[in-house]
Enzyme design. Structure first.
Site, PDB file in Angstrom:
ATOM      1  N   SER A   1       0.923  -1.109  -0.315  1.00 36.18           N
ATOM      2  CA  SER A   1      -0.066   0.026  -0.212  1.00 36.18           C
ATOM      3  C   SER A   1       0.874   1.123   0.083  1.00 36.18           C
ATOM      4  O   SER A   1       1.998   1.192   0.789  1.00 36.18           O
ATOM      5  CB  SER A   1      -0.864  -0.307   1.339  1.00 36.18           C
ATOM      6  OG  SER A   1      -1.112   1.084   1.550  1.00 36.18           O
ATOM      7  N   GLY A   2       0.445   1.672  -0.515  1.00 31.89           N
ATOM      8  CA  GLY A   2       1.240   3.705  -0.961  1.00 31.89           C
ATOM      9  C   GLY A   2       0.996   4.238   0.493  1.00 31.89           C
ATOM     10  O   GLY A   2       1.875   5.017   0.761  1.00 31.89           O
ATOM     11  N   SER A   3      -0.221   5.166   0.593  1.00 33.40           N
ATOM     12  CA  SER A   3      -0.023   5.273   1.898  1.00 33.40           C
ATOM     13  C   SER A   3       0.091   4.428   2.722  1.00 33.40           C
ATOM     14  O   SER A   3       1.080   5.353   3.563  1.00 33.40           O
ATOM     15  CB  SER A   3      -1.730   5.899   1.785  1.00 33.40           C
ATOM     16  OG  SER A   3      -2.843   4.661   2.246  1.00 33.40           O
TER      17      SER A   3
ATOM     18  N   GLY B   1      -1.994   4.386  -2.729  1.00 33.08           N
ATOM     19  CA  GLY B   1      -0.791   4.808  -3.766  1.00 33.08           C
ATOM     20  C   GLY B   1      -0.965   3.744  -4.678  1.00 33.08           C
ATOM     21  O   GLY B   1      -0.174   4.341  -5.930  1.00 33.08           O
ATOM     22  N   THR B   2      -1.417   2.613  -4.409  1.00 27.89           N
ATOM     23  CA  THR B   2      -2.139   2.074  -5.377  1.00 27.89           C
ATOM     24  C   THR B   2      -2.783   1.662  -6.504  1.00 27.89           C
ATOM     25  O   THR B   2      -2.527   1.461  -8.099  1.00 27.89           O
ATOM     26  CB  THR B   2      -1.871  -0.365  -4.416  1.00 27.89           C
ATOM     27  OG1 THR B   2      -3.286   0.787  -3.559  1.00 27.89           O
ATOM     28  CG2 THR B   2      -1.074  -0.322  -3.939  1.00 27.89           C
TER      29      THR B   2
END
Length: 358
Positions: A91-93, A259-260
């Site tokens: 996960s980006g965040s 992010g994803t």
């Protein structure tokens, strides 16, 4: 009197999505990789996720990130991501929040200027670039997972919605990508509930109709994500902006664009020939927060996929430092799936003296 057990937490957010970082109170997990440790939590200790995402301690819209020692010698730390849908491998965040938390707690020493370090996620190694100004972590850039398009502009009939055109991207999880305007949305905050209801119906219909398999990972479970795409605005020769909203099944509209979700959008734009290596896309959420995704490179993989290498940049803010008491005598607290990993000691997750500098 019951024996008191506690968890040490750092609550953060990136783009509005709250990530609760667990920095102490959990015993070492079995497994020779962070992926294996994630699988242990998923199969044998899912109570930690449920404990911190449900009443009375949390809400399903939050995420939880457990800091663990890295197993790979190339990484300084490891982390495991927990959300309402389960255990995403990336996960980006959450990565932006975790990297910030590691710097703010001193688990990775913070240095002025630009610094680099490596984290071990369940998906593998993640390269981090942190920009620190006057002691403040102003930005984190993390490597997004290689992303590609599995399905382009398929159609499905969705009860209560109608015929829906969608694409499927993989960017750390499979995403359905849909045009917001085609579904009657302008991606304003007041549409949040309607977006969640619409996305729920679309994801349920796609799950019933199709399964998706990653070219190396194989079956990674039912479709968990949907991304509403707004119109693309060109800001400069190599910079674009688009309103966007990510939905996590079941029922959660993310505060950030994720992010994803941004990586999935990059994959689709490259597939359709509207973005190239070196170009950037800023996705803007219902709450006017944003992440910036950049196409770094494109390569062939799996015999038929154009895989987009990308990075995601955002900023995380610290909300609270706390120690919560886990009272298993409380009728609202279910310790059945977590008591065996709760430590009766009070260390942080890793020894600060063991934290390698970048």
């Amino acid at each position: 009197m019951s024996h008191e057990l506690t968890l040490q937490l750092l609550d953060t957010h990136a783009g509005g999505d709250v990530s609760r970082i667990v920095i102490g109170g959990i015993d070492p997990l079995p497994g020779t990789t962070v992926r294996e440790q994630m699988e242990y939590l998923e199969n044998d200790a899912d109570g930690l996720r449920k404990l911190l995402l449900n009443e009375p301690y949390g809400i399903p819209e939050m995420s939880v990130d457990l800091i663990v020692p890295a197993c790979d010698p190339q990484a300084q730390m490891g982390y495991i991501i927990m959300e309402v849908m389960g255990y995403p491998v990336y996960s980006g965040s959450n990565t932006i929040c975790t990297a910030t938390a590691l710097l703010e707690t001193g688990l990775i020493p913070k240095r002025e200027g630009i610094q680099h370090f490596t984290l071990e996620s369940p998906a593998g190694l993640v390269q981090i670039e942190a920009r620190v100004e006057n002691g403040v972590v102003e930005a984190i850039t993390c490597g997004g997972l290689p992303s590609y398009i599995d399905t382009h502009r398929a159609q499905i009939h969705v009860p209560g919605v109608g015929d829906v055109t969608y694409s499927i991207a993989y960017s750390g999880g499979f995403y359905a990508l849909v045009d917001a305007a085609e579904l009657g949305f302008s991606l304003k905050r007041e549409e949040e509930r309607a977006l969640a209801e619409c996305a729920h119906r679309i994801v349920e219909a796609i799950q019933a109709h199709s399964g998706f398999s990653h070219y190396t990972l194989g079956d990674v479970g039912p479709l968990p994500f949907l991304h509403f795409m707004g119109p693309v605005e060109q800001i400069a020769d190599d910079f674009y902006r688009s309103r966007s909203t990510t939905y996590v099944h079941p029922g959660v509209i993310c505060r950030s664009t994720t992010g994803t979700g941004t990586s999935a959008r990059l994959a689709l734009m490259h597939y359709e020939g509207t973005i190239k290596p070196g170009d950037k896309l800023e996705t803007v959420s219902l709450r006017e927060t944003g992440f910036i995704g950049e196409v770094v490179a494109v390569r062939e993989a799996g015999g038929k996929h154009q895989v987009v290498e990308n990075t995601i940049t955002g900023k995380s803010y610290v909300l609270a430092r706390s120690e919560i008491v886990v009272n298993c005598d409380d009728p609202m607290v279910d310790c059945g799936g977590v008591h065996h990993i709760l430590s009766d000691r009070h260390p942080v997750a890793v020894n600060r003296s063991d934290a390698a500098t970048a």
